[in-house]
Write a protein that holds these residues in place. Structure first.
Motif, PDB file in Angstrom:
ATOM      1  N   LEU A 275     -16.072   0.258  -2.087  1.00 36.34           N
ATOM      2  CA  LEU A 275     -15.247   0.241  -3.283  1.00 36.34           C
ATOM      3  C   LEU A 275     -13.821   0.074  -2.778  1.00 36.34           C
ATOM      4  CD1 LEU A 275     -15.214   1.329  -6.618  1.00 36.34           C
ATOM      5  CD2 LEU A 275     -13.531   2.662  -5.391  1.00 36.34           C
ATOM      6  N   ASN A 276     -13.237  -1.073  -3.040  1.00 32.83           N
ATOM      7  CA  ASN A 276     -11.863  -1.346  -2.642  1.00 32.83           C
ATOM      8  C   ASN A 276     -10.959  -1.158  -3.848  1.00 32.83           C
ATOM      9  OD1 ASN A 276     -12.579  -2.198   0.001  1.00 32.83           O
ATOM     10  ND2 ASN A 276     -13.206  -4.161  -0.835  1.00 32.83           N
ATOM     11  N   TRP A 277      -9.772  -0.673  -3.583  1.00 38.19           N
ATOM     12  CA  TRP A 277      -8.808  -0.433  -4.635  1.00 38.19           C
ATOM     13  C   TRP A 277      -7.434  -0.829  -4.135  1.00 38.19           C
ATOM     14  CZ3 TRP A 277      -4.429   2.491  -4.441  1.00 38.19           C
ATOM     15  CH2 TRP A 277      -3.771   2.672  -5.644  1.00 38.19           C
ATOM     16  N   ARG A 278      -6.618  -1.349  -5.030  1.00 36.90           N
ATOM     17  CA  ARG A 278      -5.218  -1.613  -4.689  1.00 36.90           C
ATOM     18  C   ARG A 278      -4.372  -1.382  -5.924  1.00 36.90           C
ATOM     19  NH1 ARG A 278      -3.237  -6.939  -5.972  1.00 36.90           N
ATOM     20  NH2 ARG A 278      -4.890  -8.128  -6.907  1.00 36.90           N
ATOM     21  N   LEU A 279      -3.142  -0.974  -5.672  1.00 36.69           N
ATOM     22  CA  LEU A 279      -2.223  -0.683  -6.762  1.00 36.69           C
ATOM     23  C   LEU A 279      -1.665  -1.990  -7.317  1.00 36.69           C
ATOM     24  CD1 LEU A 279      -0.626   1.410  -8.406  1.00 36.69           C
ATOM     25  CD2 LEU A 279       1.112   1.312  -6.644  1.00 36.69           C
ATOM     26  N   GLY A 280      -1.809  -2.164  -8.592  1.00 35.24           N
ATOM     27  CA  GLY A 280      -1.141  -3.260  -9.272  1.00 35.24           C
ATOM     28  C   GLY A 280       0.088  -2.650  -9.921  1.00 35.24           C
ATOM     29  N   GLU A 281      -0.085  -2.196 -11.131  1.00 36.16           N
ATOM     30  CA  GLU A 281       0.959  -1.456 -11.825  1.00 36.16           C
ATOM     31  C   GLU A 281       0.368  -0.126 -12.236  1.00 36.16           C
ATOM     32  OE1 GLU A 281       2.706  -3.639 -15.022  1.00 36.16           O
ATOM     33  OE2 GLU A 281       2.867  -5.455 -13.835  1.00 36.16           O
ATOM     34  N   GLY A 282       1.228   0.836 -12.424  1.00 38.08           N
ATOM     35  CA  GLY A 282       0.732   2.123 -12.874  1.00 38.08           C
ATOM     36  C   GLY A 282       0.875   3.192 -11.811  1.00 38.08           C
ATOM     37  N   VAL A 283       0.107   4.220 -11.982  1.00 40.92           N
ATOM     38  CA  VAL A 283       0.189   5.400 -11.138  1.00 40.92           C
ATOM     39  C   VAL A 283      -0.826   5.304  -9.999  1.00 40.92           C
ATOM     40  CG1 VAL A 283      -0.063   7.908 -11.118  1.00 40.92           C
ATOM     41  CG2 VAL A 283       0.943   6.780 -13.098  1.00 40.92           C
ATOM     42  N   TYR A 284      -0.391   5.692  -8.828  1.00 38.42           N
ATOM     43  CA  TYR A 284      -1.252   5.714  -7.657  1.00 38.42           C
ATOM     44  C   TYR A 284      -2.319   6.793  -7.863  1.00 38.42           C
ATOM     45  CZ  TYR A 284      -2.417   5.778  -2.664  1.00 38.42           C
ATOM     46  OH  TYR A 284      -3.061   5.692  -1.460  1.00 38.42           O
ATOM     47  N   PRO A 285      -3.599   6.435  -7.891  1.00 41.45           N
ATOM     48  CA  PRO A 285      -4.624   7.457  -8.121  1.00 41.45           C
ATOM     49  C   PRO A 285      -4.840   8.314  -6.877  1.00 41.45           C
ATOM     50  CG  PRO A 285      -5.681   5.358  -7.715  1.00 41.45           C
ATOM     51  CD  PRO A 285      -4.193   5.106  -7.730  1.00 41.45           C
ATOM     52  N   ARG A 286      -5.216   9.530  -7.076  1.00 43.57           N
ATOM     53  CA  ARG A 286      -5.539  10.434  -5.988  1.00 43.57           C
ATOM     54  C   ARG A 286      -6.961  10.122  -5.525  1.00 43.57           C
ATOM     55  NH1 ARG A 286      -1.542  12.524  -3.705  1.00 43.57           N
ATOM     56  NH2 ARG A 286      -2.689  14.385  -3.180  1.00 43.57           N
ATOM     57  N   PHE A 287      -7.243  10.441  -4.285  1.00 48.54           N
ATOM     58  CA  PHE A 287      -8.578  10.185  -3.764  1.00 48.54           C
ATOM     59  C   PHE A 287      -9.578  11.220  -4.259  1.00 48.54           C
ATOM     60  CE2 PHE A 287     -11.921  10.764  -0.593  1.00 48.54           C
ATOM     61  CZ  PHE A 287     -12.481   9.510  -0.639  1.00 48.54           C
ATOM     62  N   SER A 288      -9.216  12.493  -4.178  1.00 50.19           N
ATOM     63  CA  SER A 288     -10.211  13.526  -4.445  1.00 50.19           C
ATOM     64  C   SER A 288      -9.860  14.432  -5.619  1.00 50.19           C
ATOM     65  CB  SER A 288     -10.440  14.371  -3.191  1.00 50.19           C
ATOM     66  OG  SER A 288      -9.226  14.901  -2.726  1.00 50.19           O
ATOM     67  N   GLU A 289      -9.070  13.925  -6.549  1.00 49.20           N
ATOM     68  CA  GLU A 289      -8.785  14.712  -7.743  1.00 49.20           C
ATOM     69  C   GLU A 289     -10.078  14.981  -8.488  1.00 49.20           C
ATOM     70  OE1 GLU A 289      -5.946  13.353 -10.765  1.00 49.20           O
ATOM     71  OE2 GLU A 289      -4.456  13.713  -9.224  1.00 49.20           O
ATOM     72  N   GLN A 290     -10.198  16.170  -9.043  1.00 52.97           N
ATOM     73  CA  GLN A 290     -11.427  16.568  -9.715  1.00 52.97           C
ATOM     74  C   GLN A 290     -11.810  15.578 -10.814  1.00 52.97           C
ATOM     75  OE1 GLN A 290     -13.430  18.278  -8.376  1.00 52.97           O
ATOM     76  NE2 GLN A 290     -13.462  20.380  -9.054  1.00 52.97           N
ATOM     77  N   GLN A 291     -12.957  14.959 -10.689  1.00 51.08           N
ATOM     78  CA  GLN A 291     -13.576  14.092 -11.687  1.00 51.08           C
ATOM     79  C   GLN A 291     -12.799  12.830 -12.039  1.00 51.08           C
ATOM     80  OE1 GLN A 291     -16.710  14.777 -12.606  1.00 51.08           O
ATOM     81  NE2 GLN A 291     -16.561  16.519 -11.227  1.00 51.08           N
ATOM     82  N   SER A 292     -11.687  12.561 -11.382  1.00 44.25           N
ATOM     83  CA  SER A 292     -10.955  11.355 -11.757  1.00 44.25           C
ATOM     84  C   SER A 292     -10.422  10.600 -10.544  1.00 44.25           C
ATOM     85  CB  SER A 292      -9.789  11.709 -12.686  1.00 44.25           C
ATOM     86  OG  SER A 292      -8.884  12.563 -12.009  1.00 44.25           O
ATOM     87  N   GLY A 293     -10.760  11.049  -9.364  1.00 47.14           N
ATOM     88  CA  GLY A 293     -10.255  10.413  -8.164  1.00 47.14           C
ATOM     89  C   GLY A 293     -11.151   9.287  -7.687  1.00 47.14           C
ATOM     90  N   LEU A 294     -10.652   8.559  -6.723  1.00 44.80           N
ATOM     91  CA  LEU A 294     -11.397   7.421  -6.177  1.00 44.80           C
ATOM     92  C   LEU A 294     -12.675   7.853  -5.466  1.00 44.80           C
ATOM     93  CD1 LEU A 294      -8.408   5.311  -4.884  1.00 44.80           C
ATOM     94  CD2 LEU A 294      -9.847   4.854  -6.867  1.00 44.80           C
ATOM     95  N   ARG A 295     -12.684   9.045  -4.860  1.00 44.57           N
ATOM     96  CA  ARG A 295     -13.915   9.534  -4.235  1.00 44.57           C
ATOM     97  C   ARG A 295     -15.024   9.620  -5.276  1.00 44.57           C
ATOM     98  NH1 ARG A 295     -13.754  15.503  -3.278  1.00 44.57           N
ATOM     99  NH2 ARG A 295     -13.982  15.296  -5.507  1.00 44.57           N
ATOM    100  N   ASP A 296     -14.745  10.273  -6.390  1.00 41.74           N
ATOM    101  CA  ASP A 296     -15.767  10.447  -7.417  1.00 41.74           C
ATOM    102  C   ASP A 296     -16.158   9.116  -8.048  1.00 41.74           C
ATOM    103  OD1 ASP A 296     -15.863  13.143  -6.902  1.00 41.74           O
ATOM    104  OD2 ASP A 296     -14.419  13.652  -8.458  1.00 41.74           O
ATOM    105  N   GLU A 297     -15.212   8.218  -8.172  1.00 43.46           N
ATOM    106  CA  GLU A 297     -15.526   6.887  -8.695  1.00 43.46           C
ATOM    107  C   GLU A 297     -16.471   6.156  -7.739  1.00 43.46           C
ATOM    108  OE1 GLU A 297     -13.273   2.722  -9.780  1.00 43.46           O
ATOM    109  OE2 GLU A 297     -12.125   4.579  -9.899  1.00 43.46           O
TER     110      GLU A 297
END
Length: 187
Positions: A24-46
């Motif tokens: 799963l690759n991710w890059r910032l376009g516009e907006g807020v930099y997502p956290r990796f391991s934020e509870q239920q909303s981070g890139l790890r969980d995704e």
């Protein structure tokens, strides 16, 4: 299956599936930099959720569930800098490298080759010029971890361990006061 991928323009996500890999690759376009391991909303969980979607799809087709044996986490950061002094404040440990560079705009590539298979992160630091002309330091850090058992919790634990290793490099390279000044947070 040699390689297959799907991308989302809206979220700047790309999933790649290969015979022995799931990305799963991710890059910032516009907006807020997502956290990796934020509870239920981070890139790890995704990533874990997308892997579970793949497993369910394979199961529906009568195929076995893939077993994750290793995770690899790479974080790529761009840090703008305006002057040699600004660059040295950001990365004081590179003072000797920066001072070897001739001219007002240092240009360098530093690669610290850890044994990724043994768990030591690999680090690449390079000066770069973005399309808009901004000068940045490109910091790429990669850590791998073995997955010790089947199931989502073991996969999550391996990602968390790799994330801690990558974040440790970030915190050791950039002083506390610079992290606070540039990013508004500390370790």
């Amino acid at each position: 299956l040699d390689r297959s991928s799907a991308a989302s323009d809206v979220y700047k996500r790309q999933i790649q599936i290969q015979d022995d890999r799931f990305y799963l690759n991710w890059r910032l376009g516009e907006g807020v930099y997502p956290r990796f391991s934020e509870q239920q909303s981070g890139l790890r969980d995704e990533t874990l959720a997308e892997f579970e979607h793949l497993c369910a799809w394979l199961s529906e087709g009568g195929l076995p569930r893939p077993r994750a044996r290793k995770v690899e986490l790479t974080k790529l950061d761009h840090f703008p800098w305006k002057s040699r002094d600004d660059l040295l404040a950001l990365l004081p440990s590179l003072a000797q490298v920066v001072n070897l560079s001739v001219g007002s705009e240092p240009d360098f590539l530093v690669r610290i080759g850890g044994n990724v298979d043994a768990g030591t992160p690999q680090v690449t630091i390079v000066t770069a010029l973005l399309e808009d002309g901004a000068r940045v330091i490109r910091l790429e850090t990669t850590a791998q971890r073995s997955v010790t058992a089947d199931g989502g919790e073991a996969l999550r634990a391996a990602f968390d361990s790799a994330n801690l290793a990558v974040n440790d490099v970030f915190c050791r390279l950039i002083p506390d006061d610079e992290r606070a000044r540039r990013f508004g947070r500390q370790r």
